[in-house]
Structures are given as C-alpha cells and as structure tokens.
Design a protein around this motif. Structure first.
Motif, PDB file in Angstrom:
ATOM      1  N   GLU A 171      89.066 -38.827 -21.841  1.00 20.62           N
ATOM      2  CA  GLU A 171      89.724 -38.221 -22.596  1.00 20.62           C
ATOM      3  C   GLU A 171      90.355 -39.020 -23.378  1.00 20.62           C
ATOM      4  OE1 GLU A 171      89.966 -36.925 -20.013  1.00 20.62           O
ATOM      5  OE2 GLU A 171      88.980 -35.066 -19.202  1.00 20.62           O
ATOM      6  N   PHE A 172      91.371 -39.820 -23.394  1.00 16.10           N
ATOM      7  CA  PHE A 172      92.432 -40.202 -24.074  1.00 16.10           C
ATOM      8  C   PHE A 172      91.301 -41.478 -24.020  1.00 16.10           C
ATOM      9  CE2 PHE A 172      94.898 -44.211 -22.959  1.00 16.10           C
ATOM     10  CZ  PHE A 172      96.002 -43.705 -23.958  1.00 16.10           C
ATOM     11  N   ILE A 173      90.830 -41.999 -23.546  1.00 13.92           N
ATOM     12  CA  ILE A 173      89.658 -43.211 -24.045  1.00 13.92           C
ATOM     13  C   ILE A 173      88.835 -42.931 -25.554  1.00 13.92           C
ATOM     14  CG2 ILE A 173      88.783 -45.299 -24.494  1.00 13.92           C
ATOM     15  CD1 ILE A 173      89.834 -46.037 -21.161  1.00 13.92           C
ATOM     16  N   VAL A 174      88.632 -41.780 -25.608  1.00  9.29           N
ATOM     17  CA  VAL A 174      87.060 -41.063 -26.425  1.00  9.29           C
ATOM     18  C   VAL A 174      88.530 -40.406 -27.866  1.00  9.29           C
ATOM     19  CG1 VAL A 174      86.398 -39.171 -26.950  1.00  9.29           C
ATOM     20  CG2 VAL A 174      85.380 -40.625 -25.044  1.00  9.29           C
ATOM     21  N   PHE A 175      89.559 -39.570 -27.772  1.00  7.23           N
ATOM     22  CA  PHE A 175      90.335 -39.097 -28.694  1.00  7.23           C
ATOM     23  C   PHE A 175      91.135 -40.156 -28.661  1.00  7.23           C
ATOM     24  CE2 PHE A 175      88.933 -35.130 -27.402  1.00  7.23           C
ATOM     25  CZ  PHE A 175      88.907 -34.750 -28.249  1.00  7.23           C
ATOM     26  N   SER A 176      91.530 -41.203 -28.481  1.00 10.08           N
ATOM     27  CA  SER A 176      92.829 -42.116 -28.905  1.00 10.08           C
ATOM     28  C   SER A 176      91.292 -43.197 -29.822  1.00 10.08           C
ATOM     29  CB  SER A 176      93.097 -43.008 -28.207  1.00 10.08           C
ATOM     30  OG  SER A 176      93.796 -42.619 -27.153  1.00 10.08           O
ATOM     31  N   ILE A 177      90.385 -43.481 -29.793  1.00 10.80           N
ATOM     32  CA  ILE A 177      89.385 -44.202 -30.311  1.00 10.80           C
ATOM     33  C   ILE A 177      89.231 -42.923 -31.373  1.00 10.80           C
ATOM     34  CG2 ILE A 177      86.707 -44.913 -30.686  1.00 10.80           C
ATOM     35  CD1 ILE A 177      87.473 -46.227 -27.454  1.00 10.80           C
ATOM     36  N   MET A 178      88.498 -42.468 -31.643  1.00  8.76           N
ATOM     37  CA  MET A 178      88.506 -40.424 -32.244  1.00  8.76           C
ATOM     38  C   MET A 178      89.643 -41.327 -33.557  1.00  8.76           C
ATOM     39  SD  MET A 178      86.736 -37.607 -30.777  1.00  8.76           S
ATOM     40  CE  MET A 178      87.386 -36.834 -31.987  1.00  8.76           C
ATOM     41  N   GLY A 179      90.832 -41.292 -33.558  1.00  8.97           N
ATOM     42  CA  GLY A 179      92.441 -40.807 -33.475  1.00  8.97           C
ATOM     43  C   GLY A 179      92.172 -42.347 -34.937  1.00  8.97           C
ATOM     44  N   ILE A 180      91.972 -43.381 -34.289  1.00  9.70           N
ATOM     45  CA  ILE A 180      92.075 -44.490 -34.717  1.00  9.70           C
ATOM     46  C   ILE A 180      91.149 -44.799 -35.535  1.00  9.70           C
ATOM     47  CG2 ILE A 180      91.888 -47.233 -34.188  1.00  9.70           C
ATOM     48  CD1 ILE A 180      93.823 -46.604 -31.441  1.00  9.70           C
ATOM     49  N   ALA A 181      89.505 -44.388 -35.645  1.00 10.05           N
ATOM     50  CA  ALA A 181      88.811 -44.145 -35.820  1.00 10.05           C
ATOM     51  C   ALA A 181      88.480 -43.185 -37.618  1.00 10.05           C
ATOM     52  CB  ALA A 181      87.691 -43.844 -35.700  1.00 10.05           C
ATOM     53  N   PHE A 182      89.625 -42.233 -37.284  1.00 12.44           N
ATOM     54  CA  PHE A 182      89.892 -41.106 -38.469  1.00 12.44           C
ATOM     55  C   PHE A 182      90.763 -41.706 -39.284  1.00 12.44           C
ATOM     56  CE2 PHE A 182      91.288 -37.444 -40.962  1.00 12.44           C
ATOM     57  CZ  PHE A 182      89.789 -37.401 -40.892  1.00 12.44           C
ATOM     58  N   PHE A 183      91.429 -42.738 -38.501  1.00 14.25           N
ATOM     59  CA  PHE A 183      92.441 -42.863 -39.723  1.00 14.25           C
ATOM     60  C   PHE A 183      91.870 -44.500 -40.587  1.00 14.25           C
ATOM     61  CE2 PHE A 183      95.648 -46.588 -40.281  1.00 14.25           C
ATOM     62  CZ  PHE A 183      96.774 -46.041 -40.899  1.00 14.25           C
ATOM     63  N   ILE A 184      91.627 -45.164 -39.944  1.00 15.20           N
ATOM     64  CA  ILE A 184      90.495 -45.706 -41.019  1.00 15.20           C
ATOM     65  C   ILE A 184      89.781 -46.004 -41.330  1.00 15.20           C
ATOM     66  CG2 ILE A 184      88.412 -48.223 -40.398  1.00 15.20           C
ATOM     67  CD1 ILE A 184      90.060 -48.334 -37.704  1.00 15.20           C
ATOM     68  N   TYR A 185      88.537 -44.323 -41.585  1.00 14.37           N
ATOM     69  CA  TYR A 185      87.573 -44.232 -41.855  1.00 14.37           C
ATOM     70  C   TYR A 185      88.783 -43.048 -43.786  1.00 14.37           C
ATOM     71  CZ  TYR A 185      84.623 -39.757 -44.083  1.00 14.37           C
ATOM     72  OH  TYR A 185      83.678 -39.242 -45.042  1.00 14.37           O
ATOM     73  N   SER A 186      89.278 -42.866 -42.696  1.00 15.07           N
ATOM     74  CA  SER A 186      90.512 -42.369 -44.333  1.00 15.07           C
ATOM     75  C   SER A 186      91.464 -43.157 -45.251  1.00 15.07           C
ATOM     76  CB  SER A 186      91.620 -41.082 -43.298  1.00 15.07           C
ATOM     77  OG  SER A 186      91.831 -40.625 -42.642  1.00 15.07           O
ATOM     78  N   LEU A 187      91.531 -44.022 -44.162  1.00 17.50           N
ATOM     79  CA  LEU A 187      91.795 -45.403 -45.760  1.00 17.50           C
ATOM     80  C   LEU A 187      90.618 -45.980 -46.654  1.00 17.50           C
ATOM     81  CD1 LEU A 187      94.325 -47.954 -43.127  1.00 17.50           C
ATOM     82  CD2 LEU A 187      95.003 -46.487 -45.022  1.00 17.50           C
ATOM     83  N   LEU A 188      89.641 -46.344 -45.673  1.00 16.43           N
ATOM     84  CA  LEU A 188      88.347 -46.678 -46.947  1.00 16.43           C
ATOM     85  C   LEU A 188      88.104 -45.306 -47.620  1.00 16.43           C
ATOM     86  CD1 LEU A 188      86.534 -47.993 -43.718  1.00 16.43           C
ATOM     87  CD2 LEU A 188      87.311 -49.033 -45.795  1.00 16.43           C
TER      88      LEU A 188
ATOM     89  N   SER B  89      95.275 -38.447 -37.832  1.00 18.70           N
ATOM     90  CA  SER B  89      95.152 -39.064 -36.951  1.00 18.70           C
ATOM     91  C   SER B  89      96.012 -39.236 -35.471  1.00 18.70           C
ATOM     92  CB  SER B  89      94.922 -40.636 -37.476  1.00 18.70           C
ATOM     93  OG  SER B  89      93.849 -39.937 -38.362  1.00 18.70           O
ATOM     94  N   VAL B  90      97.738 -39.157 -36.539  1.00 16.57           N
ATOM     95  CA  VAL B  90      98.449 -38.402 -35.358  1.00 16.57           C
ATOM     96  C   VAL B  90      98.636 -38.214 -34.116  1.00 16.57           C
ATOM     97  CG1 VAL B  90     100.690 -38.659 -35.164  1.00 16.57           C
ATOM     98  CG2 VAL B  90     100.092 -40.280 -36.644  1.00 16.57           C
TER      99      VAL B  90
END
Length: 111
Positions: free
Chosen positions: A3-20, A55-56
């Motif tokens: 869960e930690f890995i999946v949700f951390s990746i989701m948080g980071i991916a959403f952050f990058i998506y938001s920046l784009l 994301s945080v």
C-alpha cells in the motif's frame, strides 16, 4: 508495504500530473466536465495548490499504513485518504465557482 509503495507512487504521479495541467492550463480529470468553464486563469493556480495538498495527503496516508501501532485501522486509513482526495477536488470545484474563477454552463434541451 505494498500500500505504501502504490499510494506513494500515486501521490507523486498526481503531483506531476497537476504540474503538467497547470502548465498547459488544463482542468484536472476529476473535475473536467464539458459544462465546467474556466473564466479566470487564477483557477489554475488554485487548482495547483489544492492538487499539491492532495498529493501530500496521499503520501501521508501511505506513510500511516506503515505505522504498526495503528493495527486494524490501517486499511481504513487508505479509504479515508481516497475520500479526502475526492472531497478536496469537489471543494476545489465549488471554491472556483464561488470565487468566480469558473462556472457551470447549463445545457438546455430542445423541446
């Protein structure tokens, strides 16, 4: 740990998506509807701020799943994290309308 890995990746991916989305001046997919119209570019700054908070929250939620003292409520934390994510996006939409950064166009059906 999964869960930690999946949700951390989701948080980071959403952050990058938001920046784009902010850079390209696009509305994030959770809010993007054909009748949601942006009136002011300040919306994209607001969207980015809310997305960073989201994301945080996702990353914090994933970290909380690793706290062994939480025991059986660890799975509930993931549900709460996802719920907060959707509530924040819903509030973003409402706040944008209140601040007159966006509006919802009513589609009229012909008689």
């Amino acid at each position: 740990m999964n869960e930690f890995i999946v949700f951390s990746i989701m948080g980071i991916a959403f952050f990058i998506y938001s920046l784009l989305c902010s850079k390209k001046r696009k509305v994030i997919y959770t809010i993007n509807k054909s009748n949601f119209v942006i009136l002011n570019d300040k919306y994209f700054d607001l969207q980015l701020k809310v997305s960073i908070i989201n994301s945080v929250i996702i990353v914090i939620g994933s970290c909380l799943t690793q706290v062994s003292q939480l025991g059986s409520i660890r799975s509930i934390i993931l549900f709460i994290t996802i719920l907060i994510f959707w509530i924040m996006n819903f509030r973003l939409r409402k706040l944008a309308i209140i601040k007159k950064y966006a509006e919802i166009k009513q589609e009229f059906l012909p008689n």
